[in-house]
Design an enzyme around this catalytic site. Structure first.
Site, PDB file in Angstrom:
ATOM      1  N   LYS A 204     -11.484  30.482 -37.826  1.00 11.12           N
ATOM      2  CA  LYS A 204     -12.100  29.156 -37.879  1.00 11.12           C
ATOM      3  C   LYS A 204     -11.752  28.322 -36.642  1.00 11.12           C
ATOM      4  CE  LYS A 204     -13.215  29.011 -42.704  1.00 11.12           C
ATOM      5  NZ  LYS A 204     -13.213  28.300 -43.996  1.00 11.12           N
TER       6      LYS A 204
ATOM      7  N   ARG B  24      -9.447  35.800 -47.495  1.00  9.67           N
ATOM      8  CA  ARG B  24     -10.801  36.192 -47.088  1.00  9.67           C
ATOM      9  C   ARG B  24     -10.796  36.299 -45.566  1.00  9.67           C
ATOM     10  NH1 ARG B  24     -15.581  33.566 -45.563  1.00  9.67           N
ATOM     11  NH2 ARG B  24     -17.504  34.556 -46.344  1.00  9.67           N
TER      12      ARG B  24
END
Length: 277
Positions: A216, A256
């Site tokens: 991210k 994840r």
């Protein structure tokens, strides 16, 4: 997947975006053969299930219609189901979730926590499947404007608790609920770091917690070069693995991730060390 919910080992969810525009791997796996090959490789590398998404939820992205989303994911799901690959469907739409469950997935991963589609609770309850409820405040196009908190940890926990209560009220069994703090969704970098540092507060809500920081943008900004340019998406694996490992050490049920093999290797080192304490 029911066994995975009770797993004592960290669960690794491999990310498979069959989209042209996801922030990290958009366009790489929008061909069925490429998607199936990548999913199979992630399972071989140690993933416990593959999370298939047909709609990008990167900040600022526009929505697609349900027919387009389903056309992207259903052929891949059918191929993987035939191969015995365990899967979750990453969607906010009840119609897509229902079709994906029928095609062979066993888990619904809903980034809206049930807020985007009022029918999702019924679909999940009828299926009796696990439901990942992520913290969410709005769709990608305007979610950055919603990143306003007096105390991000307390507010995210309170809002996740409300989503879990709503799921139970819709008929979903409490032991089928997984929570996700939603890093990057209506969160600034500072919000992400605070949630990561205080993940125990989310875990204290009493549900398994899925943690997703992989590649991210806040990790890219942390690793920015001398000129301030964020580290490119494909060069954030080490930071992503470190973040995942810290989450598991804090008590997260699962992570994840894009980089499955590297994450699994790190978790094995951690497990071997913990076994000798």
């Amino acid at each position: 997947m029911t066994d995975l919910l009770a797993a004592r080992h960290p669960v690794v969810m491999g990310i498979l975006n069959v989209t042209p525009d996801s922030f990290s791997d958009g366009g790489r796996y929008d061909d069925v053969d490429a998607a199936v090959a990548h999913a199979t490789q992630m399972i071989s590398d140690g993933a416990h299930l593959v999370d298939i998404g047909g709609e990008s939820t990167r900040p600022g992205s526009d929505r697609i219609d349900a027919e387009t989303e389903l056309a992207r994911v259903r052929p891949v799901i059918r191929e993987l189901a035939a191969a015995g690959v365990p899967m979750s469907i990453d969607t906010t739409r009840a119609t897509v979730a229902a079709a994906a469950l029928e095609a062979g997935v066993s888990v619904v991963n809903d980034v809206s926590g049930g807020m985007a589609d009022p029918d999702m609770g019924r679909v999940v309850a009828d299926a009796g499947c696990p439901w990942v409820l992520m913290h969410w405040r709005g769709h990608s196009r305007g979610m950055n404007e919603l990143a306003v908190y007096a105390d991000v940890v307390k507010e995210v926990c309170a809002e996740l608790s409300e989503r879990a209560d709503a799921a139970i009220a819709a008929g979903v069994a409490p032991d089928r609920i997984v929570l996700d703090p939603g890093l990057g969704f209506a969160k600034t970098a500072e919000h992400n770091w605070r949630l990561s540092a205080h993940l125990d507060a989310v875990i204290a809500l009493g549900y398994p917690v899925l943690f997703g920081s992989s590649r991210k943008s806040y990790l890219g900004r942390l690793l920015a070069g001398p000129d301030g340019t964020p580290r490119p998406v494909d060069d954030r694996a080490t930071a992503s693995v470190a973040s995942a490992l810290l989450a598991v050490a804090a008590g997260a049920w699962g992570v994840r991730v894009h980089d499955v093999r590297e994450t699994v290797d790190a978790l094995r080192v951690w497990q071997a060390t913990e076994a000798c304490r």
